[in-house]
Design a protein around this motif. Structure first.
Motif, PDB file in Angstrom:
ATOM      1  N   LEU A 260       0.853  -1.190   0.000  1.00  0.00           N
ATOM      2  CA  LEU A 260       0.000   0.000   0.000  1.00  0.00           C
ATOM      3  C   LEU A 260       0.892   1.244   0.000  1.00  0.00           C
ATOM      4  CD1 LEU A 260      -3.021   0.589  -0.073  1.00  0.00           C
ATOM      5  CD2 LEU A 260      -2.977   0.771   2.408  1.00  0.00           C
ATOM      6  N   HIS A 261       1.465   1.501  -1.154  1.00  0.00           N
ATOM      7  CA  HIS A 261       2.451   2.582  -1.302  1.00  0.00           C
ATOM      8  C   HIS A 261       1.918   3.583  -2.321  1.00  0.00           C
ATOM      9  CE1 HIS A 261       6.263   4.648  -1.679  1.00  0.00           C
ATOM     10  NE2 HIS A 261       6.280   4.425  -2.974  1.00  0.00           N
ATOM     11  N   TRP A 262       1.669   4.808  -1.893  1.00  0.00           N
ATOM     12  CA  TRP A 262       1.050   5.814  -2.755  1.00  0.00           C
ATOM     13  C   TRP A 262       2.098   6.589  -3.557  1.00  0.00           C
ATOM     14  CZ3 TRP A 262      -4.168   6.110  -3.298  1.00  0.00           C
ATOM     15  CH2 TRP A 262      -4.944   5.457  -2.328  1.00  0.00           C
ATOM     16  N   VAL A 263       1.703   6.976  -4.774  1.00  0.00           N
ATOM     17  CA  VAL A 263       2.552   7.826  -5.602  1.00  0.00           C
ATOM     18  C   VAL A 263       1.700   8.959  -6.174  1.00  0.00           C
ATOM     19  CG1 VAL A 263       4.153   5.980  -6.231  1.00  0.00           C
ATOM     20  CG2 VAL A 263       2.174   6.438  -7.694  1.00  0.00           C
ATOM     21  N   THR A 264       2.344  10.067  -6.485  1.00  0.00           N
ATOM     22  CA  THR A 264       1.671  11.213  -7.086  1.00  0.00           C
ATOM     23  C   THR A 264       2.740  12.085  -7.760  1.00  0.00           C
ATOM     24  OG1 THR A 264       0.099  13.028  -6.670  1.00  0.00           O
ATOM     25  CG2 THR A 264       1.811  12.673  -5.019  1.00  0.00           C
ATOM     26  N   ASP A 265       2.344  13.224  -8.238  1.00  0.00           N
ATOM     27  CA  ASP A 265       3.307  14.166  -8.814  1.00  0.00           C
ATOM     28  C   ASP A 265       2.649  15.528  -8.945  1.00  0.00           C
ATOM     29  OD1 ASP A 265       5.736  15.012  -9.752  1.00  0.00           O
ATOM     30  OD2 ASP A 265       5.560  14.103 -11.740  1.00  0.00           O
ATOM     31  N   ASP A 266       3.468  16.536  -9.202  1.00  0.00           N
ATOM     32  CA  ASP A 266       2.957  17.853  -9.572  1.00  0.00           C
ATOM     33  C   ASP A 266       2.728  17.815 -11.081  1.00  0.00           C
ATOM     34  OD1 ASP A 266       3.168  18.984  -6.957  1.00  0.00           O
ATOM     35  OD2 ASP A 266       5.332  19.174  -7.269  1.00  0.00           O
ATOM     36  N   MET A 267       1.471  17.776 -11.480  1.00  0.00           N
ATOM     37  CA  MET A 267       1.126  17.529 -12.875  1.00  0.00           C
ATOM     38  C   MET A 267       0.931  18.828 -13.632  1.00  0.00           C
ATOM     39  SD  MET A 267      -1.380  14.407 -11.839  1.00  0.00           S
ATOM     40  CE  MET A 267      -0.638  12.981 -11.004  1.00  0.00           C
ATOM     41  N   GLU A 268       1.160  18.761 -14.929  1.00  0.00           N
ATOM     42  CA  GLU A 268       1.126  19.948 -15.764  1.00  0.00           C
ATOM     43  C   GLU A 268       0.207  19.751 -16.952  1.00  0.00           C
ATOM     44  OE1 GLU A 268       5.814  21.083 -14.832  1.00  0.00           O
ATOM     45  OE2 GLU A 268       5.202  20.418 -16.828  1.00  0.00           O
ATOM     46  N   MET A 269      -0.270  20.863 -17.490  1.00  0.00           N
ATOM     47  CA  MET A 269      -1.080  20.796 -18.693  1.00  0.00           C
ATOM     48  C   MET A 269      -0.288  20.132 -19.810  1.00  0.00           C
ATOM     49  SD  MET A 269      -3.102  24.465 -18.751  1.00  0.00           S
ATOM     50  CE  MET A 269      -1.755  25.474 -18.122  1.00  0.00           C
ATOM     51  N   GLY A 270      -0.884  19.134 -20.431  1.00  0.00           N
ATOM     52  CA  GLY A 270      -0.210  18.342 -21.448  1.00  0.00           C
ATOM     53  C   GLY A 270       0.119  16.945 -20.973  1.00  0.00           C
ATOM     54  N   ASP A 271       0.175  16.742 -19.647  1.00  0.00           N
ATOM     55  CA  ASP A 271       0.398  15.411 -19.102  1.00  0.00           C
ATOM     56  C   ASP A 271      -0.861  14.561 -19.277  1.00  0.00           C
ATOM     57  OD1 ASP A 271       2.812  16.448 -18.317  1.00  0.00           O
ATOM     58  OD2 ASP A 271       2.333  16.507 -16.172  1.00  0.00           O
ATOM     59  N   VAL A 272      -0.662  13.249 -19.366  1.00  0.00           N
ATOM     60  CA  VAL A 272      -1.754  12.300 -19.565  1.00  0.00           C
ATOM     61  C   VAL A 272      -1.539  11.122 -18.626  1.00  0.00           C
ATOM     62  CG1 VAL A 272      -2.698  10.623 -21.194  1.00  0.00           C
ATOM     63  CG2 VAL A 272      -2.226  12.942 -21.958  1.00  0.00           C
ATOM     64  N   ILE A 273      -2.598  10.674 -17.936  1.00  0.00           N
ATOM     65  CA  ILE A 273      -2.495   9.522 -17.043  1.00  0.00           C
ATOM     66  C   ILE A 273      -3.566   8.509 -17.414  1.00  0.00           C
ATOM     67  CG2 ILE A 273      -2.446   8.676 -14.668  1.00  0.00           C
ATOM     68  CD1 ILE A 273      -2.121  12.384 -15.215  1.00  0.00           C
ATOM     69  N   LEU A 274      -3.131   7.374 -17.946  1.00  0.00           N
ATOM     70  CA  LEU A 274      -4.019   6.247 -18.242  1.00  0.00           C
ATOM     71  C   LEU A 274      -4.042   5.355 -17.015  1.00  0.00           C
ATOM     72  CD1 LEU A 274      -5.638   4.368 -20.188  1.00  0.00           C
ATOM     73  CD2 LEU A 274      -3.433   3.481 -20.985  1.00  0.00           C
ATOM     74  N   VAL A 275      -5.252   5.045 -16.494  1.00  0.00           N
ATOM     75  CA  VAL A 275      -5.384   4.327 -15.233  1.00  0.00           C
ATOM     76  C   VAL A 275      -6.089   2.991 -15.473  1.00  0.00           C
ATOM     77  CG1 VAL A 275      -6.241   4.419 -12.857  1.00  0.00           C
ATOM     78  CG2 VAL A 275      -5.556   6.535 -14.015  1.00  0.00           C
ATOM     79  N   ASN A 276      -5.453   1.892 -15.063  1.00  0.00           N
ATOM     80  CA  ASN A 276      -6.096   0.581 -15.118  1.00  0.00           C
ATOM     81  C   ASN A 276      -7.346   0.599 -14.246  1.00  0.00           C
ATOM     82  OD1 ASN A 276      -6.562  -2.302 -14.077  1.00  0.00           O
ATOM     83  ND2 ASN A 276      -5.046  -2.651 -15.687  1.00  0.00           N
ATOM     84  N   ASN A 277      -8.419  -0.054 -14.690  1.00  0.00           N
ATOM     85  CA  ASN A 277      -9.668   0.051 -13.926  1.00  0.00           C
ATOM     86  C   ASN A 277      -9.670  -0.789 -12.654  1.00  0.00           C
ATOM     87  OD1 ASN A 277     -10.143  -2.548 -14.868  1.00  0.00           O
ATOM     88  ND2 ASN A 277     -11.996  -2.031 -16.006  1.00  0.00           N
ATOM     89  N   ARG A 278      -8.559  -1.484 -12.352  1.00  0.00           N
ATOM     90  CA  ARG A 278      -8.410  -2.204 -11.084  1.00  0.00           C
ATOM     91  C   ARG A 278      -7.398  -1.528 -10.157  1.00  0.00           C
ATOM     92  NH1 ARG A 278      -9.442  -7.734 -10.536  1.00  0.00           N
ATOM     93  NH2 ARG A 278      -7.340  -8.028  -9.666  1.00  0.00           N
ATOM     94  N   THR A 279      -6.828  -0.422 -10.566  1.00  0.00           N
ATOM     95  CA  THR A 279      -5.809   0.266  -9.765  1.00  0.00           C
ATOM     96  C   THR A 279      -6.460   1.187  -8.735  1.00  0.00           C
ATOM     97  OG1 THR A 279      -4.182   0.198 -11.549  1.00  0.00           O
ATOM     98  CG2 THR A 279      -3.859   1.864  -9.844  1.00  0.00           C
ATOM     99  N   ILE A 280      -6.044   1.069  -7.492  1.00  0.00           N
ATOM    100  CA  ILE A 280      -6.555   1.937  -6.429  1.00  0.00           C
ATOM    101  C   ILE A 280      -6.022   3.355  -6.649  1.00  0.00           C
ATOM    102  CG2 ILE A 280      -6.572   2.389  -3.942  1.00  0.00           C
ATOM    103  CD1 ILE A 280      -6.074  -0.630  -3.535  1.00  0.00           C
ATOM    104  N   HIS A 281      -6.931   4.307  -6.617  1.00  0.00           N
ATOM    105  CA  HIS A 281      -6.507   5.703  -6.777  1.00  0.00           C
ATOM    106  C   HIS A 281      -7.524   6.633  -6.128  1.00  0.00           C
ATOM    107  CE1 HIS A 281      -9.178   4.965 -10.228  1.00  0.00           C
ATOM    108  NE2 HIS A 281      -9.359   6.274 -10.322  1.00  0.00           N
ATOM    109  N   CYS A 282      -7.131   7.875  -5.963  1.00  0.00           N
ATOM    110  CA  CYS A 282      -7.995   8.922  -5.419  1.00  0.00           C
ATOM    111  C   CYS A 282      -7.362  10.242  -5.841  1.00  0.00           C
ATOM    112  CB  CYS A 282      -8.128   8.813  -3.901  1.00  0.00           C
ATOM    113  SG  CYS A 282      -6.595   9.101  -2.974  1.00  0.00           S
ATOM    114  N   SER A 283      -7.904  11.335  -5.378  1.00  0.00           N
ATOM    115  CA  SER A 283      -7.228  12.612  -5.593  1.00  0.00           C
ATOM    116  C   SER A 283      -6.852  13.202  -4.243  1.00  0.00           C
ATOM    117  CB  SER A 283      -8.113  13.590  -6.372  1.00  0.00           C
ATOM    118  OG  SER A 283      -9.235  13.997  -5.609  1.00  0.00           O
TER     119      SER A 283
END
Length: 309
Positions: A260-283
């Motif tokens: 249970l190790h969380w990752v994130t980043d400071d995201m910028e306009m132009g970035d794209v994140i494709l998320v697997n529909n089984r991946t745990i995520h939130c904002s």
């Protein structure tokens, strides 16, 4: 090349403590994938991590046009002030949280999502290309470019990619976030691409994910119970794993503390994140000061192999 004027702003190094709903998590930096990566690398990173974070994949100028169209609408409705000539961040400063008892309600503003400069980003041809690269039936090493396109067209089960007509356009105010969940319980047959329509640092509410949570045995109980449920309307609290991400381990018997190790980043306009529909995520929770709207969009996609009769 349009340079991000906030890229050099002073922010905390990773790992970083990030507010998320009813708690806080320590998050490492997401693994970025360069936009010029081979098909094999795109596919491998997505399959291994459960997400694909492509930095600068879309032209920042195109995303800026979409953002300006959205802010113009919000300005006309009294949610942001007039900041002509101001820096990009302050253009999204909150003037009022509500007008006549309601916020911007961008989820209900599909005509805004389909305005030309906005839709040009949300259904950009490069998003179709990314999905084709990741999900194409042509999976052999070195199968990219013209070879991949020919293989996809000639395959017995050609790939069909369609954008869902509904766009999950969001303007998130301070104090709010999307709770931890997996998309499968809302959309079992769709793929999600998350698009920042702003430069979104963690304090503004960037995306948080748990790498490997789509396949790790540590989450077998979670996927066997919650993951097999159907929770109804997108984004409802009933579909969240819990309000505090730190409760996931005890609630779903996750005994491997390293999983249970969380990752994130400071995201910028132009970035794209494709998320697997089984991946745990939130904002992350929007804790911006001065208070700003976090503007982003979830786009969802039908990706299938259409078999010929």
């Amino acid at each position: 090349m349009l340079v991000n004027p906030t890229a050099c702003a002073s922010v905390a190094a990773f790992p970083r403590t990030v507010k998320a709903g009813g708690g806080s998590v320590i998050a490492s930096q997401m693994r970025p994938t360069p936009p010029d990566s081979s098909v094999d690398i795109l596919r491998s990173n997505f399959e291994n991590d459960g997400y694909l974070y492509v930095k600068g994949y879309l032209d920042r100028r195109d995303v800026l046009k979409a953002r300006q169209r959205i802010l113009s609408d919000m300005r006309g409705n009294g949610f942001v002030g007039s900041h002509h000539g101001a820096d990009l961040a302050s253009q999204a400063d909150i003037l009022e949280l509500e007008r006549d008892g309601q916020g911007p309600q961008l989820l209900n503003r599909q005509e805004l999502a389909r305005a030309e400069p906005v839709l040009n980003v949300l259904e950009h041809p490069k998003l179709f290309e990314l999905l084709e690269a990741v999900f194409s039936p042509c999976a052999s090493a070195g199968c990219d470019g013209e070879t991949r396109r020919k293989a996809t067209k000639s395959a017995a089960s050609p790939l069909t990619i369609r954008a869902h007509p509904y766009k999950w356009l969001r303007a998130v105010p301070p104090g709010q976030n999307t709770g931890p969940h997996i998309d499968k319980v809302y959309f079992p047959h769709l793929q999600t691409i998350w698009l920042p329509l702003d430069d979104i640092q963690t304090s503004l509410g960037s995306l948080l994910l748990v790498p490997g949570s789509h396949t790790s045995p540590a989450f077998s109980h979670l996927h066997g119970t919650y993951g097999n449920s159907s929770v109804g309307k997108d984004g409802t609290v009933s579909g969240y794993l819990c309000a505090d991400p730190n409760e996931i381990a005890s609630k779903f018997n996750v005994t491997d503390s390293t999983a249970l190790h969380w990752v994130t980043d400071d995201m910028e306009m132009g970035d794209v994140i494709l998320v697997n529909n089984r991946t745990i995520h939130c904002s992350a929770t929007n804790v911006s000061a001065p208070p700003r709207w976090r503007i982003s969009c979830d786009t969802r996609w039908f990706v299938s192999e259409s078999r010929e009769p």
